[in-house]
Write a protein that holds these residues in place. Structure first.
Motif, PDB file in Angstrom:
ATOM      1  N   ASP A 159       0.833  -1.206   0.000  1.00 26.67           N
ATOM      2  CA  ASP A 159       0.000   0.000   0.000  1.00 26.67           C
ATOM      3  C   ASP A 159       0.867   1.255   0.000  1.00 26.67           C
ATOM      4  O   ASP A 159       0.582   2.229  -0.712  1.00 26.67           O
ATOM      5  N   ALA A 160       1.924   1.240   0.827  1.00 24.78           N
ATOM      6  CA  ALA A 160       2.808   2.403   0.903  1.00 24.78           C
ATOM      7  C   ALA A 160       3.512   2.637  -0.431  1.00 24.78           C
ATOM      8  O   ALA A 160       3.683   3.784  -0.867  1.00 24.78           O
ATOM      9  N   GLN A 161       3.912   1.551  -1.088  1.00 18.50           N
ATOM     10  CA  GLN A 161       4.588   1.680  -2.382  1.00 18.50           C
ATOM     11  C   GLN A 161       3.649   2.260  -3.433  1.00 18.50           C
ATOM     12  O   GLN A 161       4.059   3.078  -4.267  1.00 18.50           O
ATOM     13  N   THR A 162       2.380   1.866  -3.376  1.00 17.81           N
ATOM     14  CA  THR A 162       1.395   2.410  -4.311  1.00 17.81           C
ATOM     15  C   THR A 162       1.162   3.894  -4.057  1.00 17.81           C
ATOM     16  O   THR A 162       1.035   4.686  -4.991  1.00 17.81           O
ATOM     17  N   SER A 163       1.123   4.279  -2.766  1.00 20.92           N
ATOM     18  CA  SER A 163       0.893   5.684  -2.417  1.00 20.92           C
ATOM     19  C   SER A 163       2.116   6.549  -2.688  1.00 20.92           C
ATOM     20  O   SER A 163       1.987   7.747  -2.944  1.00 20.92           O
ATOM     21  N   ALA A 164       3.316   5.958  -2.594  1.00 24.32           N
ATOM     22  CA  ALA A 164       4.560   6.712  -2.815  1.00 24.32           C
ATOM     23  C   ALA A 164       5.427   5.944  -3.814  1.00 24.32           C
ATOM     24  O   ALA A 164       6.454   5.365  -3.446  1.00 24.32           O
ATOM     25  N   PRO A 165       5.030   5.910  -5.086  1.00 20.27           N
ATOM     26  CA  PRO A 165       5.727   5.073  -6.072  1.00 20.27           C
ATOM     27  C   PRO A 165       7.173   5.477  -6.328  1.00 20.27           C
ATOM     28  O   PRO A 165       7.966   4.657  -6.796  1.00 20.27           O
ATOM     29  N   ALA A 166       7.539   6.717  -6.024  1.00 20.84           N
ATOM     30  CA  ALA A 166       8.917   7.158  -6.262  1.00 20.84           C
ATOM     31  C   ALA A 166       9.873   6.669  -5.176  1.00 20.84           C
ATOM     32  O   ALA A 166      11.091   6.725  -5.350  1.00 20.84           O
ATOM     33  N   HIS A 167       9.338   6.204  -4.055  1.00 21.85           N
ATOM     34  CA  HIS A 167      10.171   5.746  -2.947  1.00 21.85           C
ATOM     35  C   HIS A 167      10.495   4.261  -3.077  1.00 21.85           C
ATOM     36  O   HIS A 167       9.799   3.512  -3.766  1.00 21.85           O
ATOM     37  N   THR A 168      11.539   3.859  -2.377  1.00 18.85           N
ATOM     38  CA  THR A 168      11.915   2.449  -2.296  1.00 18.85           C
ATOM     39  C   THR A 168      11.668   1.954  -0.883  1.00 18.85           C
ATOM     40  O   THR A 168      12.122   2.574   0.086  1.00 18.85           O
ATOM     41  N   LEU A 193       3.748   4.461  10.440  1.00 22.63           N
ATOM     42  CA  LEU A 193       5.204   4.550  10.442  1.00 22.63           C
ATOM     43  C   LEU A 193       5.756   4.625   9.016  1.00 22.63           C
ATOM     44  O   LEU A 193       6.682   5.400   8.737  1.00 22.63           O
ATOM     45  N   LEU A 194       5.197   3.830   8.105  1.00 25.32           N
ATOM     46  CA  LEU A 194       5.659   3.861   6.716  1.00 25.32           C
ATOM     47  C   LEU A 194       5.316   5.190   6.045  1.00 25.32           C
ATOM     48  O   LEU A 194       6.142   5.770   5.323  1.00 25.32           O
ATOM     49  N   ASP A 195       4.100   5.669   6.268  1.00 25.89           N
ATOM     50  CA  ASP A 195       3.695   6.953   5.673  1.00 25.89           C
ATOM     51  C   ASP A 195       4.578   8.087   6.176  1.00 25.89           C
ATOM     52  O   ASP A 195       4.994   8.960   5.407  1.00 25.89           O
ATOM     53  N   ASN A 196       4.847   8.092   7.490  1.00 24.04           N
ATOM     54  CA  ASN A 196       5.704   9.131   8.062  1.00 24.04           C
ATOM     55  C   ASN A 196       7.104   9.082   7.460  1.00 24.04           C
ATOM     56  O   ASN A 196       7.683  10.113   7.110  1.00 24.04           O
ATOM     57  N   ALA A 197       7.653   7.870   7.368  1.00 22.93           N
ATOM     58  CA  ALA A 197       9.014   7.723   6.849  1.00 22.93           C
ATOM     59  C   ALA A 197       9.101   8.224   5.408  1.00 22.93           C
ATOM     60  O   ALA A 197      10.053   8.922   5.033  1.00 22.93           O
ATOM     61  N   ALA A 198       8.101   7.873   4.587  1.00 20.57           N
ATOM     62  CA  ALA A 198       8.114   8.319   3.192  1.00 20.57           C
ATOM     63  C   ALA A 198       7.901   9.826   3.092  1.00 20.57           C
ATOM     64  O   ALA A 198       8.487  10.496   2.232  1.00 20.57           O
ATOM     65  N   LYS A 199       7.080  10.359   3.978  1.00 21.72           N
ATOM     66  CA  LYS A 199       6.757  11.783   3.939  1.00 21.72           C
ATOM     67  C   LYS A 199       7.994  12.649   4.173  1.00 21.72           C
ATOM     68  O   LYS A 199       8.143  13.719   3.583  1.00 21.72           O
ATOM     69  N   TYR A 200       8.894  12.172   5.039  1.00 20.79           N
ATOM     70  CA  TYR A 200      10.055  12.983   5.409  1.00 20.79           C
ATOM     71  C   TYR A 200      11.348  12.525   4.729  1.00 20.79           C
ATOM     72  O   TYR A 200      12.426  12.983   5.085  1.00 20.79           O
ATOM     73  N   THR A 201      11.234  11.610   3.771  1.00 15.80           N
ATOM     74  CA  THR A 201      12.409  11.120   3.059  1.00 15.80           C
ATOM     75  C   THR A 201      12.292  11.463   1.580  1.00 15.80           C
ATOM     76  O   THR A 201      11.300  11.102   0.938  1.00 15.80           O
ATOM     77  N   ALA A 202      13.283  12.141   1.037  1.00 14.55           N
ATOM     78  CA  ALA A 202      13.302  12.389  -0.406  1.00 14.55           C
ATOM     79  C   ALA A 202      13.529  11.062  -1.121  1.00 14.55           C
ATOM     80  O   ALA A 202      14.322  10.231  -0.664  1.00 14.55           O
ATOM     81  N   PRO A 203      12.833  10.821  -2.247  1.00 10.61           N
ATOM     82  CA  PRO A 203      12.943   9.523  -2.929  1.00 10.61           C
ATOM     83  C   PRO A 203      14.373   9.126  -3.280  1.00 10.61           C
ATOM     84  O   PRO A 203      14.699   7.934  -3.292  1.00 10.61           O
ATOM     85  N   ASP A 204      15.237  10.112  -3.564  1.00 14.08           N
ATOM     86  CA  ASP A 204      16.601   9.788  -3.985  1.00 14.08           C
ATOM     87  C   ASP A 204      17.603   9.766  -2.831  1.00 14.08           C
ATOM     88  O   ASP A 204      18.802   9.595  -3.056  1.00 14.08           O
ATOM     89  N   HIS A 231      15.526   7.872   5.689  1.00 12.78           N
ATOM     90  CA  HIS A 231      16.765   8.568   5.343  1.00 12.78           C
ATOM     91  C   HIS A 231      16.492  10.063   5.188  1.00 12.78           C
ATOM     92  O   HIS A 231      17.039  10.726   4.304  1.00 12.78           O
ATOM     93  N   GLY A 232      15.625  10.576   6.057  1.00 10.27           N
ATOM     94  CA  GLY A 232      15.303  11.994   6.021  1.00 10.27           C
ATOM     95  C   GLY A 232      16.300  12.822   6.811  1.00 10.27           C
ATOM     96  O   GLY A 232      17.378  12.351   7.190  1.00 10.27           O
ATOM     97  N   ARG A 233      15.906  14.053   7.106  1.00  8.28           N
ATOM     98  CA  ARG A 233      16.784  14.969   7.834  1.00  8.28           C
ATOM     99  C   ARG A 233      16.811  14.693   9.328  1.00  8.28           C
ATOM    100  O   ARG A 233      17.653  15.219  10.047  1.00  8.28           O
ATOM    101  N   GLY A 234      15.881  13.892   9.807  1.00  2.00           N
ATOM    102  CA  GLY A 234      15.810  13.644  11.239  1.00  2.00           C
ATOM    103  C   GLY A 234      15.199  14.830  11.976  1.00  2.00           C
ATOM    104  O   GLY A 234      14.669  15.758  11.367  1.00  2.00           O
ATOM    105  N   VAL A 235      15.277  14.792  13.296  1.00  2.00           N
ATOM    106  CA  VAL A 235      14.748  15.871  14.131  1.00  2.00           C
ATOM    107  C   VAL A 235      15.773  16.209  15.202  1.00  2.00           C
ATOM    108  O   VAL A 235      16.698  15.435  15.464  1.00  2.00           O
ATOM    109  N   GLY A 236      15.604  17.355  15.832  1.00  2.00           N
ATOM    110  CA  GLY A 236      16.494  17.756  16.908  1.00  2.00           C
ATOM    111  C   GLY A 236      16.253  16.946  18.170  1.00  2.00           C
ATOM    112  O   GLY A 236      15.226  16.280  18.319  1.00  2.00           O
ATOM    113  N   ASP A 237      17.211  17.014  19.091  1.00  2.00           N
ATOM    114  CA  ASP A 237      17.087  16.260  20.345  1.00  2.00           C
ATOM    115  C   ASP A 237      15.852  16.683  21.137  1.00  2.00           C
ATOM    116  O   ASP A 237      15.200  15.854  21.774  1.00  2.00           O
TER     117      ASP A 237
END
Length: 312
Positions: A159-168, A193-204, A231-237
């Protein structure tokens, strides 16, 4: 003399009805006060009236804040629901045209799969709102049964791959893992968790990795650990410890223009804790964020399957 120029002082605590402390009602006088028991009773009554009014004002402000928060949630949810509904409408129209033009079975199945994915996405958004309402009203429960965690996770990744086809999306899991829990609600956890990870990670910038392992240590025996790493920018402490608070959104998310209700990880925590587990977020070497959850379990060594104890 208590203070310069002050000869008399009287103080009465201001308490809420549950006994918690507001502050102190004080009276100061530059001259010595000769107070009777009746004066003290009046002062005590005055402190109670002030306490009631302060508590009522506190409750009013709390209700107003909750109302504004609910309005914000509804506005964001309505916006987020429009996207899958618009995609759903577009795919349905495209599918109709393809049928009229004699499309192949493969083309029709592709269109139907896209429609199913968008329906699931809209359903998850609706369920998130219902979950929050149940949590706030104290009616949030889990209904446990045995199910294959790996099969559920694979469906969530599809489902996550279908919603975010540019991501791996990558999986690192056992072949099968039978657990005891609420499949629908734990499915919400994985989707969030998958949606959040894809949301904050650039596909490349790198893949979203979901891993599952069975752990057993003397300190924390027999548990399933599920982690989603981005593999996003992460967050501050400062933000790291607040990610699971209701409606909290990290400052970086706002600056990056990433929309959200701030409810996803809050719901994740409620569901995991209802199963007797724990959830946390941590920085990853090389950048990104990893969100992990532990669920208590018993391991069937003969069958190689895991069985969760029902949540208390």
């Amino acid at each position: 003399m208590l203070l310069h120029g002050i000869e008399s002082y009287i103080g009465v605590p201001l308490n809420r009805r549950d006994g918690s402390y507001f502050g102190t009602l004080c009276a100061l006088d530059p001259q010595a006060m000769n107070l009777s028991d009746a004066d003290f009773e009046v002062f005590q009554l005055l402190s109670q009236l002030i306490s009631f009014e302060l508590e009522a004002d506190e409750q009013r402000r709390k209700r107003e804040a909750e109302k504004r928060a609910l309005e914000d949630i509804i506005a964001i949810a309505a916006h987020d629901l429009r996207q899958p509904l618009a995609v759903l409408s577009g795919r349905a129209e495209l599918l109709t045209r393809q049928v009229r033009r004699g499309a192949t079975t493969e083309q029709l199945l592709d269109g139907l799969n896209g429609i199913v994915a968008q329906v699931r996405r809209a359903t998850r958004l609706s369920e998130a709102l219902l979950d929050v309402a149940q949590i706030e009203m104290g009616g949030f429960t889990v209904s446990a049964a045995h199910f294959d965690l790996i099969e559920m996770v694979r469906q969530a990744v599809e489902d996550a791959q279908t919603s975010a086809p540019a991501h791996t999306f990558l999986l690192d899991t056992p072949a099968t893992l039978l657990i005891w829990g609420d499949e629908r609600r734990l499915g919400e956890v994985v989707h969030n968790l998958l949606d959040n990870a894809a949301k904050y990670t650039a596909p490349d910038s790198g893949p979203v990795v979901l891993s599952i392992a069975v752990l057993d240590t003397p300190e924390r025996p027999q548990r399933t650990r599920l982690c989603v790493r981005d593999h996003g920018r992460g967050v501050g402490d400062d933000a790291l410890g607040r990610l699971f608070e209701r409606q909290y959104r990290a400052p970086d998310a706002t600056r990056q223009g990433v929309r959200g209700t701030g409810l996803g990880l809050y719901i994740v925590r409620q569901i995991v804790e209802a199963h007797g587990g724990s959830v946390w977020a941590e920085h990853v070497d090389g950048g990104g964020l990893r969100v992990c959850l532990d669920l208590p379990m018993n391991v069937d060594t003969e069958g190689g399957n895991a069985h969760h104890r029902p949540a208390a």
